[in-house]
Design a protein around this motif. Structure first.
Motif, PDB file in Angstrom:
ATOM      1  N   GLU A   9       0.830  -1.211   0.000  1.00 36.18           N
ATOM      2  CA  GLU A   9       0.000   0.000   0.000  1.00 36.18           C
ATOM      3  C   GLU A   9       0.864   1.260   0.000  1.00 36.18           C
ATOM      4  O   GLU A   9       0.585   2.210  -0.733  1.00 36.18           O
ATOM      5  CB  GLU A   9      -0.947  -0.009   1.201  1.00 36.18           C
ATOM      6  N   ARG A  13       0.845   3.936  -3.007  1.00 34.56           N
ATOM      7  CA  ARG A  13       0.392   5.279  -2.626  1.00 34.56           C
ATOM      8  C   ARG A  13       1.455   6.313  -2.980  1.00 34.56           C
ATOM      9  O   ARG A  13       1.150   7.366  -3.552  1.00 34.56           O
ATOM     10  CB  ARG A  13       0.093   5.329  -1.133  1.00 34.56           C
ATOM     11  N   SER A  54      -4.343   7.405   0.714  1.00 36.00           N
ATOM     12  CA  SER A  54      -4.548   6.776  -0.584  1.00 36.00           C
ATOM     13  C   SER A  54      -5.691   7.460  -1.311  1.00 36.00           C
ATOM     14  O   SER A  54      -6.709   7.801  -0.699  1.00 36.00           O
ATOM     15  CB  SER A  54      -4.896   5.293  -0.418  1.00 36.00           C
ATOM     16  N   ALA A  55      -5.502   7.644  -2.604  1.00 35.48           N
ATOM     17  CA  ALA A  55      -6.581   8.179  -3.440  1.00 35.48           C
ATOM     18  C   ALA A  55      -7.366   6.994  -3.989  1.00 35.48           C
ATOM     19  O   ALA A  55      -6.783   5.983  -4.364  1.00 35.48           O
ATOM     20  CB  ALA A  55      -6.005   8.988  -4.591  1.00 35.48           C
ATOM     21  N   SER A  56      -8.661   7.137  -4.024  1.00 34.05           N
ATOM     22  CA  SER A  56      -9.454   6.117  -4.704  1.00 34.05           C
ATOM     23  C   SER A  56      -9.200   6.274  -6.204  1.00 34.05           C
ATOM     24  O   SER A  56      -8.666   7.291  -6.655  1.00 34.05           O
ATOM     25  CB  SER A  56     -10.942   6.297  -4.402  1.00 34.05           C
ATOM     26  N   LEU A  57      -9.593   5.272  -6.958  1.00 33.79           N
ATOM     27  CA  LEU A  57      -9.429   5.363  -8.413  1.00 33.79           C
ATOM     28  C   LEU A  57     -10.197   6.566  -8.956  1.00 33.79           C
ATOM     29  O   LEU A  57      -9.671   7.324  -9.777  1.00 33.79           O
ATOM     30  CB  LEU A  57      -9.908   4.073  -9.082  1.00 33.79           C
ATOM     31  N   GLU A  59     -11.017   9.343  -7.374  1.00 37.60           N
ATOM     32  CA  GLU A  59     -10.334  10.583  -6.987  1.00 37.60           C
ATOM     33  C   GLU A  59      -9.116  10.838  -7.866  1.00 37.60           C
ATOM     34  O   GLU A  59      -8.914  11.961  -8.323  1.00 37.60           O
ATOM     35  CB  GLU A  59      -9.903  10.511  -5.517  1.00 37.60           C
TER      36      GLU A  59
END
Length: 163
Positions: A9, A13, A54-57, A59
């Motif tokens: 992760e 990230r 973390s950015a979502s897809l 975002e």
């Protein structure tokens, strides 16, 4: 090729943050404008760009779009090649070509290979990629030659009467 050890992760990230920071910096827009257009809270954008969140897809795609970058092209490069290649090709015709080529290639394979598609071996990928790149290089040279010929032809025509 990436191994699962490299897909922690934290690594993903940080890599995504690197791409997004480069897009934000190249955009010339303020982070506030980008956050607003991407529908991401300003503090969330700050943490995404710092790599602490973390950015979502969705975002990530919206942030890239707010940076006036083609999000599909950049995310595809990021997923397939990693952040180094995605950043290097940021805002380039190569990124757009890669995205378009990647969308068209499966359709072309099915159309051209037909029933032979099941015979394709993964070990052929590198050689095929080199062959396609060579073919593209030859195509560019041919187009440049034709452009030069047509330029000379029309320059001669504009310069006076043809005999």
């Amino acid at each position: 090729m990436r191994t699962t050890m490299m897909l922690t992760e934290e690594v993903v990230r940080a890599d995504l943050a690197r791409l997004l920071v480069a897009a934000v910096e190249e955009s010339g827009r303020s982070r506030g404008q980008i956050a607003h257009d991407a529908h991401v809270h300003r503090d969330a954008l700050r943490r995404i760009l710092a790599g602490t969140r973390s950015a979502s897809l969705g975002e990530a795609m919206r942030i890239l779009a707010a940076c006036e970058v083609k999000p599909h092209a950049q995310m595809l490069l990021f997923l397939v090649c990693g952040s180094d290649q995605a950043v290097a090709w940021l805002q380039s015709d190569l990124a757009d070509f890669f995205a378009e080529f990647s969308a068209e290639f499966p359709v072309a394979l099915e159309r051209i290979l037909g029933n032979q598609i099941a015979d394709v071996k993964p070990r052929w990928a590198k050689g095929t990629a080199l062959r396609v790149a060579r073919l593209l290089s030859d195509h560019i040279v041919e187009l440049e030659r034709k452009d030069a010929f047509l330029g000379n032809f029309f320059a001669g025509e504009a310069g006076g009467a043809r005999v």
